[in-house]
Scaffold this motif. Structure first.
Motif, short mmCIF file in Angstrom:
data_model
loop_
_atom_site.label_atom_id
_atom_site.label_comp_id
_atom_site.label_asym_id
_atom_site.label_seq_id
_atom_site.Cartn_x
_atom_site.Cartn_y
_atom_site.Cartn_z
N GLY A 163 2.30 0.84 -1.52
CA GLY A 163 1.74 1.01 -2.95
C GLY A 163 2.82 0.59 -3.81
N PRO A 164 4.23 1.34 -3.80
CA PRO A 164 5.23 0.89 -4.79
C PRO A 164 5.92 -0.44 -4.71
CG PRO A 164 5.53 3.08 -3.56
CD PRO A 164 4.31 2.46 -3.15
N LEU A 165 5.71 -1.12 -3.44
CA LEU A 165 6.04 -2.38 -3.33
C LEU A 165 5.19 -3.33 -3.92
CD1 LEU A 165 7.83 -4.88 -1.78
CD2 LEU A 165 6.23 -4.38 0.07
N VAL A 166 3.92 -3.16 -3.87
CA VAL A 166 2.85 -4.15 -4.65
C VAL A 166 2.96 -3.74 -6.22
CG1 VAL A 166 0.28 -4.61 -4.81
CG2 VAL A 166 1.41 -4.26 -2.69
N SER A 167 3.03 -2.43 -6.53
CA SER A 167 2.99 -2.11 -8.01
C SER A 167 4.17 -2.71 -8.98
CB SER A 167 2.77 -0.74 -8.18
OG SER A 167 3.96 -0.07 -7.79
N GLU A 181 13.49 5.03 3.68
CA GLU A 181 14.38 4.03 4.55
C GLU A 181 13.96 2.91 4.36
OE1 GLU A 181 14.79 4.96 8.66
OE2 GLU A 181 14.99 7.10 8.29
N VAL A 182 12.70 2.36 4.42
CA VAL A 182 11.94 1.14 3.94
C VAL A 182 12.31 0.70 2.67
CG1 VAL A 182 9.83 -0.26 3.89
CG2 VAL A 182 10.31 1.51 5.79
N LEU A 183 11.85 1.63 1.77
CA LEU A 183 12.03 1.34 0.39
C LEU A 183 13.60 1.11 -0.09
CD1 LEU A 183 9.40 3.83 -0.89
CD2 LEU A 183 9.20 1.39 -1.36
N GLN A 184 14.21 1.44 0.75
CA GLN A 184 16.01 1.26 0.63
C GLN A 184 16.38 0.00 1.23
OE1 GLN A 184 17.28 5.20 2.28
NE2 GLN A 184 17.50 6.12 0.01
N GLY A 185 15.60 -0.68 1.84
CA GLY A 185 15.58 -1.96 2.13
C GLY A 185 15.97 -2.04 3.84
N GLY A 186 15.91 -0.75 4.66
CA GLY A 186 16.10 -0.65 5.94
C GLY A 186 14.96 -0.26 6.58
N GLY A 187 14.72 0.66 7.93
CA GLY A 187 13.69 0.91 8.25
C GLY A 187 13.33 0.24 9.71
N VAL A 194 8.63 -10.49 -0.91
CA VAL A 194 8.38 -9.03 -0.76
C VAL A 194 9.49 -8.26 0.15
CG1 VAL A 194 5.68 -8.77 -1.10
CG2 VAL A 194 6.78 -9.02 1.22
N GLU A 195 10.09 -8.91 0.85
CA GLU A 195 11.17 -8.40 1.52
C GLU A 195 12.60 -8.24 0.55
OE1 GLU A 195 8.61 -10.51 4.88
OE2 GLU A 195 9.27 -11.07 2.95
N GLU A 196 12.54 -9.03 -0.05
CA GLU A 196 13.54 -8.97 -1.32
C GLU A 196 13.47 -7.98 -2.44
OE1 GLU A 196 17.14 -9.73 -3.11
OE2 GLU A 196 16.47 -10.83 -1.21
N ALA A 197 12.11 -7.68 -2.56
CA ALA A 197 11.70 -6.56 -3.50
C ALA A 197 12.05 -5.24 -2.67
CB ALA A 197 10.23 -6.64 -3.97
N LEU A 198 12.09 -5.07 -1.60
CA LEU A 198 12.38 -4.04 -1.00
C LEU A 198 14.01 -3.93 -0.92
CD1 LEU A 198 10.12 -3.96 2.32
CD2 LEU A 198 10.00 -2.39 0.28
N LYS A 199 14.59 -4.91 -0.65
CA LYS A 199 16.04 -4.94 -0.69
C LYS A 199 16.85 -4.64 -2.13
CE LYS A 199 16.97 -7.61 3.55
NZ LYS A 199 15.61 -8.07 3.98
N ASP A 200 16.06 -5.20 -3.23
CA ASP A 200 16.95 -5.09 -4.24
C ASP A 200 16.34 -3.80 -5.26
OD1 ASP A 200 14.44 -5.80 -5.70
OD2 ASP A 200 14.68 -7.67 -5.98
N GLY A 201 15.77 -3.16 -4.66
CA GLY A 201 15.28 -1.96 -5.37
C GLY A 201 14.13 -1.77 -6.40
N ARG A 202 13.61 -3.12 -6.58
CA ARG A 202 12.40 -3.01 -7.39
C ARG A 202 11.39 -2.01 -6.85
NH1 ARG A 202 10.29 -8.76 -7.55
NH2 ARG A 202 12.01 -9.09 -5.75
N ALA A 203 11.06 -1.90 -5.39
CA ALA A 203 10.17 -0.95 -4.69
C ALA A 203 10.44 0.45 -4.99
CB ALA A 203 9.90 -1.59 -3.30
N MET A 204 11.74 0.55 -4.78
CA MET A 204 12.29 2.11 -4.80
C MET A 204 12.15 2.65 -6.13
SD MET A 204 13.51 4.84 -3.76
CE MET A 204 14.24 4.71 -2.04
N ASP A 205 12.17 1.71 -7.15
CA ASP A 205 12.11 2.02 -8.62
C ASP A 205 10.65 2.68 -8.84
OD1 ASP A 205 14.61 1.77 -9.18
OD2 ASP A 205 14.39 -0.01 -10.18
N SER A 206 9.69 1.77 -8.25
CA SER A 206 8.27 2.00 -8.51
C SER A 206 7.99 3.37 -7.90
CB SER A 206 7.26 0.95 -7.78
OG SER A 206 7.40 -0.15 -8.47
N TRP A 207 8.50 3.70 -6.56
CA TRP A 207 8.29 4.86 -5.65
C TRP A 207 8.73 6.02 -6.59
CZ3 TRP A 207 6.61 7.26 -1.36
CH2 TRP A 207 7.27 8.33 -0.92
N ARG A 208 10.10 5.92 -7.20
CA ARG A 208 10.36 7.13 -8.05
C ARG A 208 9.30 7.56 -9.02
NH1 ARG A 208 15.57 8.69 -7.10
NH2 ARG A 208 15.45 9.39 -9.18
N LYS A 209 9.03 6.40 -9.81
CA LYS A 209 7.95 6.48 -11.04
C LYS A 209 6.49 7.04 -10.28
CE LYS A 209 9.01 2.40 -13.72
NZ LYS A 209 8.38 1.07 -13.95
#
Length: 427
Positions: free
Chosen positions: A100-104, A262-268, A294-309
């Motif tokens: 969800g956060p990755l797509v959003s 872990e996935v949202l931080q670019g690992g997992g 989308v792999e880059e969006a997991l690594k560069d923190g965009r998806a994590m920012d969405s998760w936090r929101k």
């Protein structure tokens, strides 16, 4: 007022292999929702459908009748496109959390109305409730605001969406009529179509830990659901994915949140990342976003920012430390070799027995219970190496959990064949 049809006639028609008319289907679903048709009569009709099947027109009518039994949602007022994903459920399947956060993070709204776990498959809401403060119940007006502002919501489906399905599902669960393609497809798709999303990707699991054990039946279910979605004007695709082995390395509510982060931080784990990214690409394409890295969006923190929101918007603290169970038990390799079997059902039942799941809808779950997998399928291990860590709040559960786990964990001399995660696509 006299009823339009006699339920006994409808049961008899289907029992004898006949076709139910559109009007008969509309009436029987409505009458059951109103309480005119009894549980024992609907149970008999479900069994007749289980044995005699339904044709495509009947399944479409059955699905529409369940949608019409309640309210529908509409996201047309949003300034962004909507897309959703539904999984048929499995062991360690925490994909909704990072997806969800990755797509959003690409400016697409992802309204995910999810459920709770039952039996050996985990529920997304139970997982997220391991985060302090997080709330599953989101009123419609707040949901629209969150989708507009931060883009992703994971919430409990309101009681008003397809109430007929809720009643029929509970009945199927206790009358051995769950494993029936017309009833599964209409149950899932009535809720998803009523939710009002523009597009939908289905993750249909195949294997020991899934609803559908055989590929051919899973493919048939996927095709039926895709057609139901498209007939209702929802752009629908499906992936068939492997569930013979648990997804990722952690099973259980809080443990799966840890792994999602872990996935949202670019690992997992690679399998979890692969399915998350493949589903994200399809969801984004259907929402008009093409060639997304989308792999880059997991690594560069965009998806994590969405998760936090997303977590903050539903009252959760994304920085809170997740609780850990007070009792653990470690499982060690009894010989050198390769992990040749890591059966999803055996580990799923083990996690459930540790307290991570429920036998009945009203049962509580332990948010900290579950299993960590330290050596995955095909990995070389040496005698005495740690394979699993079991977590629970009630240590007397270890023995029963191990009875199940030990049937599905094997070390052999030969390395097993490479596992294929994504088995097929319907696009």
């Amino acid at each position: 007022m006299a009823e339009k049809f006699d339920v006994v006639d409808i049961i008899r028609t289907k029992r004898d292999g006949g076709e139910l008319s559109t009007d008969e289907i509309r009436w029987v679903i409505d009458a059951y929702t109103r309480g005119v048709v009894g549980d024992e009569q609907m149970a008999a009709l479900n069994m007749a459908i289980f044995i005699r099947d339904m044709d495509r027109r009947e399944i479409v009518d059955w699905t529409q009748a369940m949608i019409d039994s309640g309210e529908t949602m509409n996201f047309d007022s949003l300034s962004k496109p909507t897309t959703d994903k539904h999984s048929t459920g499995g062991v360690g399947d925490k994909v909704t959390l990072p997806l969800g956060p990755l797509v959003s993070s690409y400016g697409v709204a992802v309204p995910q109305l999810s459920g709770r776990g039952l039996g050996h498959t985990g529920g997304t809401l139970d997982k997220l409730e391991a985060i302090p403060g997080w709330k599953a119940d989101v009123p419609n007006d707040l949901m629209m605001k969150i989708l507009e502002d931060s883009g992703a919501v994971v919430a409990a489906a309101g009681a008003g969406l397809a109430p007929a399905d809720k009643k029929i599902y509970a009945l199927r669960d206790i009358t051995a009529t769950v494993d029936c393609i017309p009833l599964i497809a209409s149950s899932i798709m009535s809720k998803k179509i009523a939710e009002g999303t523009s597009s939908l990707v289905l993750d249909v699991k195949v294997g020991t830990g899934a609803f559908m054990k055989e590929f051919d039946k899973a493919r048939q279910l996927a095709e039926t659901m895709v057609q139901l979605g498209r007939d209702a004007g929802v752009d629908t695709r499906a992936l068939l994915t492997d569930m013979n082995v648990p997804l990722g390395r952690k099973i259980g509510n809080g443990l799966e949140v840890e792994e999602s982060i872990e996935v949202l931080q670019g690992g997992g784990p690679a399998d979890l990342v692969e399915i998350t990214c493949e589903l994200a690409r399809h969801m984004l394409e259907m929402a008009g976003v093409h060639d997304a890295d989308v792999e880059e969006a997991l690594k560069d923190g965009r998806a994590m920012d969405s998760w936090r929101k997303m977590i903050k918007a539903q009252g959760g603290d994304p920085d809170a430390k997740l609780a850990r169970a007070p009792h653990t038990h470690e499982v060690f390799a009894d010989r050198d070799g390769f992990v040749s079997e890591l059966d999803a059902l055996a580990l799923g039942v083990g996690s459930w027995r540790l307290g991570a799941g429920r036998a009945r809808k009203e049962d509580p779950v332990q948010l900290t219970a579950g299993i960590e997998i330290h050596a995955g399928l095909g990995e070389k291990v040496t005698k005495g190496q740690k394979l699993l860590t079991l977590h629970t709040e009630t240590p007397d559960r270890f023995e029963r959990a191990l009875e199940s786990i030990n049937t599905g964990l094997k070390i052999g001399d030969e390395k097993p064949a490479e596992r294929k995660i994504i088995l097929d696509k319907i696009v």
